[in-house]
Design an enzyme around this catalytic site. Sequence first.
Site, mmCIF file in Angstrom:
data_model
loop_
_atom_site.group_PDB
_atom_site.id
_atom_site.type_symbol
_atom_site.label_atom_id
_atom_site.label_comp_id
_atom_site.label_asym_id
_atom_site.label_seq_id
_atom_site.Cartn_x
_atom_site.Cartn_y
_atom_site.Cartn_z
ATOM 1 N N GLY A 1 35.523 -26.882 21.001
ATOM 2 C CA GLY A 1 35.818 -26.429 22.342
ATOM 3 C C GLY A 1 34.709 -26.611 23.353
ATOM 4 N N ASP B 1 34.013 -13.818 22.758
ATOM 5 C CA ASP B 1 34.876 -12.647 22.881
ATOM 6 C C ASP B 1 34.365 -11.516 21.984
ATOM 7 O OD1 ASP B 1 35.889 -13.826 20.485
ATOM 8 O OD2 ASP B 1 37.581 -14.668 21.560
ATOM 9 N N PHE C 1 44.599 -15.540 27.265
ATOM 10 C CA PHE C 1 44.424 -16.779 26.505
ATOM 11 C C PHE C 1 44.386 -17.960 27.467
ATOM 12 C CE2 PHE C 1 46.012 -20.453 24.161
ATOM 13 C CZ PHE C 1 45.120 -20.465 23.112
#
Length: 200
Positions: A56, A116, A165
């Site tokens: 990512g 997160d 999300f």
Amino acid sequence: MRGGIASPGARALDANIAEVMIDEATLQARVRALGAEITARYADGPAPVLVGVIKGVTFFMADLVRAIDLPVEMDFLAISRYGPHARGSRAAVAVLYDLTTPITGRPVILVEDVIDTGLPVAFLLRMLRARQPASLEVCALLDRQSVRLIDIPLTYVGFRIPDRFVVGYGLDYQEKYRNLPYIGVLRPEHAEDSPRPLAG
């Protein structure tokens, strides 16, 4: 731009996006600012090694490195989580691909796309500290602080975002949407099992 996709220059994937959370121009401006911060921080000493966590972080890492006016080096790690997958669960972390660059005695910046819960990042920081870098800092494009389970010191933060999300700019849903140039929220019908835990 927020709240929808503009029609001029629209891409095929845009139809699946409910909201643009962070548009391309805002993203690029913030990455340039982060690059300037890092340049100033290390201007009088050795340039850092930037360590990215794939996949990512790839887009962010590439743009960030080009925004740093120092002879930086870059390397990558890949990790996998297994066991419980619900957010807040303590799934185990395994290293799939390790660094090839020695970092002992060198300044290091761990670069993440999203942080997160903080659990995988804490694992990586312990692993990197064991290699005795001269310093170790964290740079995160997105900080989803509302779901943090463990305190992670973040030296550089691109954006703080709510617990939603998101995809685009390297972030995926089932390996799709990484190539969007912005950070967007998927329409519910295109993300049946979201939200799900991400890398951090």
